[in-house]
Design an enzyme around this catalytic site. Structure first.
Site, short mmCIF file in Angstrom:
data_model
loop_
_atom_site.label_atom_id
_atom_site.label_comp_id
_atom_site.label_asym_id
_atom_site.label_seq_id
_atom_site.Cartn_x
_atom_site.Cartn_y
_atom_site.Cartn_z
N SER A 1 6.92 26.59 12.96
CA SER A 1 5.51 26.90 12.81
C SER A 1 4.66 25.77 12.22
CB SER A 1 5.35 28.13 11.91
OG SER A 1 5.83 27.86 10.61
N LYS B 1 -0.17 22.13 5.20
CA LYS B 1 -0.11 23.24 6.15
C LYS B 1 -1.04 24.34 5.65
CE LYS B 1 3.38 26.29 8.31
NZ LYS B 1 4.82 26.62 8.36
N SER C 1 11.05 26.11 10.49
CA SER C 1 9.64 25.77 10.74
C SER C 1 9.20 24.39 10.28
CB SER C 1 8.72 26.82 10.10
OG SER C 1 8.60 27.93 10.94
#
Lengths: 489, 483
Positions: free
Chosen positions: A156, A81, A180
């Site tokens: 997210s 990420k 997330s």
């Protein structure tokens, strides 16, 4: 196995194939880089693809393997990420603020994965500074859900989830502050693990809400998650909040059958607000556990309804302070031709941050202000303690708490962007674990409206073994986690 | 100052702790490096970095707490003080707010009447320093030097117990002495390692309620503290006597003009939005840790001063001077141990000639050119009549100039006192014979002339005759010559 099928395999299978010499890391990485080429145009899951570095790393791992060397992840590809700092590589956090920021150092998670031999393919798209539940707040545009390109993959960690679901990468790192990792895993039919707060170092993870942030993984199975957690977990002297607690062999514990497992069910989780088909899929999953000898008990979490408001005081408060360092002075976006210092601050931040980040900074600044601190921040911390106590009491009687990960399957892009509150409610089942610092995992358990549904399992502090074992045993009996979205097989 | 007004002062002293590395990072704290060469990613507030507390800082704060008879908190908490400034990389300063590491301390100063006065210490808390902005030589820009960012500070907050600028200085000097005794700060005021903010207010004498205060920021010398406070007292009294009101504000002292000026008012003050820093765990200090620190405490200035009076018989005032710095006190004790004289004699030399020589060259006792043992050697030569007190001054200067020990100087320069009575008698006889008129006057009762004769004898001997002995022989000779 032919090299054109490599992308369909999970980490454990790939590790075996590499070990047996069925294919090389270079072949594997090349195949996956090709998939990025082929599919990322429609998915937008990547912000940066590190093709050259990946091929070089793959070459090195093949050499190590020939010498009989290499770590437990030697040659295994993964994606990070874009919230994790990666030395010499763009680390944007999904923000214009860090559009050109190249980190001078590696996050502990990145370093540990690399030391174990993992090969980074690239950095994945995400909600800006991890603030969002749909990936729509990213400066680099939303990620599309491989199950339906008109839908959000959740957020997210949406890019991480989409890349794993679309068989581009066998695994991805993510971070989970309010859901997330778990919510996008649920929305994309992948397995998403958020460990206990303090289990994995936060060093090098761009901070959103320090007391809630935790690094984890998105994979195709609980077994693969266990493999990666064993590498990531453990004390880090550079993170004072990481906990010096022994790291068990997570893979070793997966085989224990579920007989005698006490599963707690929270009644409120099945109240109005839960999509009907989603509810059915989750109930069906619970009966699978029961059939294996697990007992289902109702547990009470009386303060759970306060978790979303509590979260939306604590998280913005911390983020308002954490994001103060983005001031245009030392790194990140700087406004052109500032008139004076105030203008430099105002325009650099005004231009660099998107609307959702600004909303949370404003909220956080407000709740910490003189005269409001006691009513908001202090009160929220007290409620947070009550919620943690509720969980502690519940875990006196059960080993895991099970329920839905998200109230509904993937929603259409644009559907919730005008209404932050509805968007925030998407994390209603996951936020409690963050507030209490507990480990949680989401695993695929069926479909609703032809979109994946996630089963959420929460364990007590350092109860990763328990939830991973439960998930793994469930995955031995079901094939939801092997389902592949059309066009990505 | 009008007797109708009572002055109330409290000080916040920022003392830089003498650690090798910073409070939350491994970067060096050494002073004077090229700008931004001693700031690591943590000091620069890079994305993703985290602070880790330097344990040495806790030990030092704990030492201070014990030295001022304070409570060392079993649990203290770091908080974030949020504000934007270019030399504050994270946009917040990590400090302690609601739960400081040290509380409820005290120390004693000597007030205007010479009485011992207790000054309360409200608290002392740990925090990180900011960097600094550089303006000189940069056209249209400001430079930022972050070498100082993250340097550990102990902020020591007094109760508003001080009643004059002089008391404030005495208190500040006392804290300065204590932190240097403890070895927790170098106390270097030019480099900013020791500086203070003064909260000043006045009220009609007899009033219970405190007047509105102003805060004078960043005073970095004892002289400035005294002058700034005195200016501020006069200013506030003038305002009040003219029927005005003192405005609560922050003021800066301009040493060039010797005045304070308004910097910002209460309305313009920042809302710092303090909250506990989620990146740091509460600091938990065990009894065992405190006991361990207690064992490392040196003898403190007050105890030392009392001991110098009681055990060495040194005068009160002299004992106070000797104990201002641990090194000076050590020097005195070392010299006393080797000297065959009363300790007060040693004290006189240390406070007198030795301190004078140091001051003249701006040196600290640590850089003293004469080892304590050698000073004792000089004193011993006076005691055993090898040289006179007067010759001793010359020997001291030669020693200071690097000519060696007292014995070496006396030998090389031939300064040994003449104590052979036959030699002295011969010179006395000559002097008396050369001055028959004065001898007659003396015998006629003008005894003051003995001084003249002594002077003549000393002149003849180049000052090397023992003055007592000369006196004795002269009196006998003059007397016998008259018979």
């Amino acid at each position: 196995m032919s090299s054109k099928d490599l992308h369909t395999q999970g980490l454990m299978q790939l590790a075996e194939g590499l070990e047996n010499g069925d294919f090389t890391a270079v072949e594997l990485v090349t195949a996956l880089l090709d998939r990025i080429q082929a599919h990322d145009g429609e998915l937008n899951a990547f912000i940066t693809v590190t093709a050259d570095a990946a091929l070089q790393a793959a070459k090195r791992s093949d050499e190590l393997r020939r010498k009989g060397d290499g770590g437990v992840l030697n040659g295994l590809p993964l994606v990070h990420k874009d919230i994790f700092c990666t030395r010499g590589v763009l680390t944007t956090c999904g923000s214009r603020m860090l559009e050109n920021f190249v980190s001078p150092y590696d996050a502990t998670v990145v370093g540990r994965m690399a030391d174990a031999g993992a090969v980074m393919l690239g950095k994945t798209n995400m909600d800006e500074f991890a603030m969002g539940s749909s990936n729509e707040t990213s400066y680099f545009g939303p990620v599309k859900n491989p199950w339906d390109l008109a839908c959000s993959p959740g957020g997210s960690s949406g890019g991480s989830a989409a890349s794993v679901a679309a068989r581009i990468s066998p695994a991805a790192t993510g971070t989970d502050t309010g859901g997330s990792i778990r919510q996008p895993a649920a929305l994309t039919g992948t397995t998403g693990l958020k460990p206990t707060y303090g289990r994995v170092s936060r060093y090098g993870m761009v901070a959103f809400a320090s007391s809630l942030d935790q690094a984890g993984v998105i994979t195709r199975s609980a077994e693969d998650a266990a493999l990666l957690l064993g590498v990531m977990a453990g004390f880090d002297a550079r993170d004072s909040t990481s906990i010096d607690h022994p790291v068990p062999d997570y893979l070793a514990g997966l085989g224990r059958p579920l007989k005698g497992l006490r599963v707690g069910i929270v009644r409120q989780h099945f109240d109005a607000g839960l999509d009907e088909e989603t509810g059915s899929a989750v109930r069906e999953a619970l009966s699978v556990l029961e059939a294996q000898g697990a007992s289902l008990t109702e547990v009470d979490l009386p303060n759970l309804d306060l978790s979303v408001p509590t979260y939306y005081v604590v998280a913005p408060a911390e983020c308002s302070s954490n994001l103060s360092r983005f001031d245009g002075v030392r790194f990140g976006h700087r406004a052109e031709n500032p008139e004076d210092l105030l203008d430099l601050y105002c325009r650099s931040r005004g231009e660099g941050f998107g609307a959702e980040v600004k909303r949370r900074i404003l909220t956080g600044t407000y709740v910490l202000s003189a005269g409001y601190y006691d009513a908001y921040y202090l009160k929220a911390q007290q409620v947070r303690q009550l919620i943690a106590d509720d969980f502690r009491k519940a875990f006196a009687d059960v080993d895991v708490i099970a329920g839905p990960t998200a109230p509904s399957p993937a929603f259409r892009l644009g559907d919730k962007t005008d209404d932050p509150i509805t968007m925030y409610l998407n994390d209603i089942y996951t936020i409690g674990a963050n507030l209490a610092g507990l480990p949680g995992i989401s695993i695929p358990c069926g479909f609703a409206s032809e979109l994946p549904v996630g089963l959420h399992l929460v364990g007590p502090h350092f109860g990763e073994e328990q939830i991973l074992r439960t998930a793994h045993q469930y995955q031995l009996l079901t094939d939801w986690h092997t389902r592949c979205p059309e066009g990505y097989a | 100052m009008s007797a109708a007004w009572e002055v109330v002062i409290g000080l916040e002293i920022h003392t830089q702790l003498a650690t090798k590395s910073k409070i939350f990072s491994g970067a060096s704290t050494a002073y004077g490096a090229e700008p931004n060469t001693q700031a690591c990613l943590i000091d620069l507030g890079y994305p993703g970095v985290l602070p880790v507390l330097n344990e040495e800082v806790v030990r030092m704060a704990c030492k201070f707490g014990l030295a001022v008879n304070a409570t060392v908190a079993p649990r203290s908490v770091f908080a974030r003080k949020n504000y934007f400034y270019p030399d504050l990389p994270k946009g917040y300063q990590i400090s302690q707010y609601e739960l400081p590491i040290v509380e409820h301390g005290e120390l004693f100063i000597t007030d205007g009447e010479g009485n011992e006065k207790r000054i309360g210490i409200t608290r002392a808390h740990l925090e990180e320093d900011a960097g600094k902005s550089v303006h000189e030589g940069l056209d249209r820009y400001s430079g930022i030097d972050l070498n100082r960012a993250g340097t550990p500070l102990l902020e020591i907050v007094s109760e508003p117990d001080l009643r004059s600028a002089k008391e404030a200085v005495a208190y500040m000097r006392k804290i300065h002495t204590i932190v240097r005794y403890l070895g927790i700060s170098d106390g270097n005021m030019q480099e900013g390692s020791f500086r203070c903010d003064a909260n000043v207010s006045v009220r009609p004498r007899g009033d219970e309620v405190l007047g509105t205060r102003t805060e004078i920021k960043n005073l970095n010398s004892f002289r400035f503290v005294e002058r700034a406070i005195n200016f501020e007292i006069e200013r506030q009294i003038d305002v009040l006597e003219d029927g005005g009101e003192v405005v609560q504000e922050t003021r800066l002292y301009d040493s060039g003009r010797d005045e304070t000026r308004s910097m910002r008012s209460k309305e313009e003050a920042n809302d710092y939005r303090y909250f506990p820093d989620p990146d740091l765990l509460p600091v938990e200090i065990s009894e065992a840790f405190i006991d361990g620190v207690r064992e490392t405490l040196p003898e403190l200035p007050d105890d030392k001063r009392r001991r110098f009076v009681d055990d060495y018989g040194v005068k009160q005032d002299d004992a106070a001077i000797l104990t201002v710095s641990r090194a000076l006190a050590d020097y005195f004790e070392e010299a006393s141990a080797s000297a065959d004289a009363q300790a007060q004699v040693v004290a006189n030399w240390v406070i007198g000639d030795l301190s004078g020589a140091l001051n003249k060259e701006g040196l600290e006792i640590e850089a003293c050119r004469i080892p304590a043992e050698d000073l004792a050697g000089l004193i011993n030569r006076i005691q055993d009549n090898t040289i006179s007190g007067k010759i001793a001054k010359e020997v001291f200067e030669a020693m200071w100039a690097g000519e060696g020990t007292a014995d070496a100087v006396i030998e090389a320069r031939g300064l040994k006192q003449i104590t052979d009575s036959s030699a002295i008698e011969a010179i006395v006889d000559k002097v008396v014979a050369d001055n028959p008129g004065q001898a007659a006057e003396y015998r006629a009762g003008k005894e003051k002339l003995i001084g003249f004769f002594v002077g003549q004898v000393m002149k003849e001997t180049g000052g090397k005759a023992n003055p007592g002995q000369v006196n004795e022989v002269l009196r006998a000779k003059l007397k016998e010559g008259g018979q």
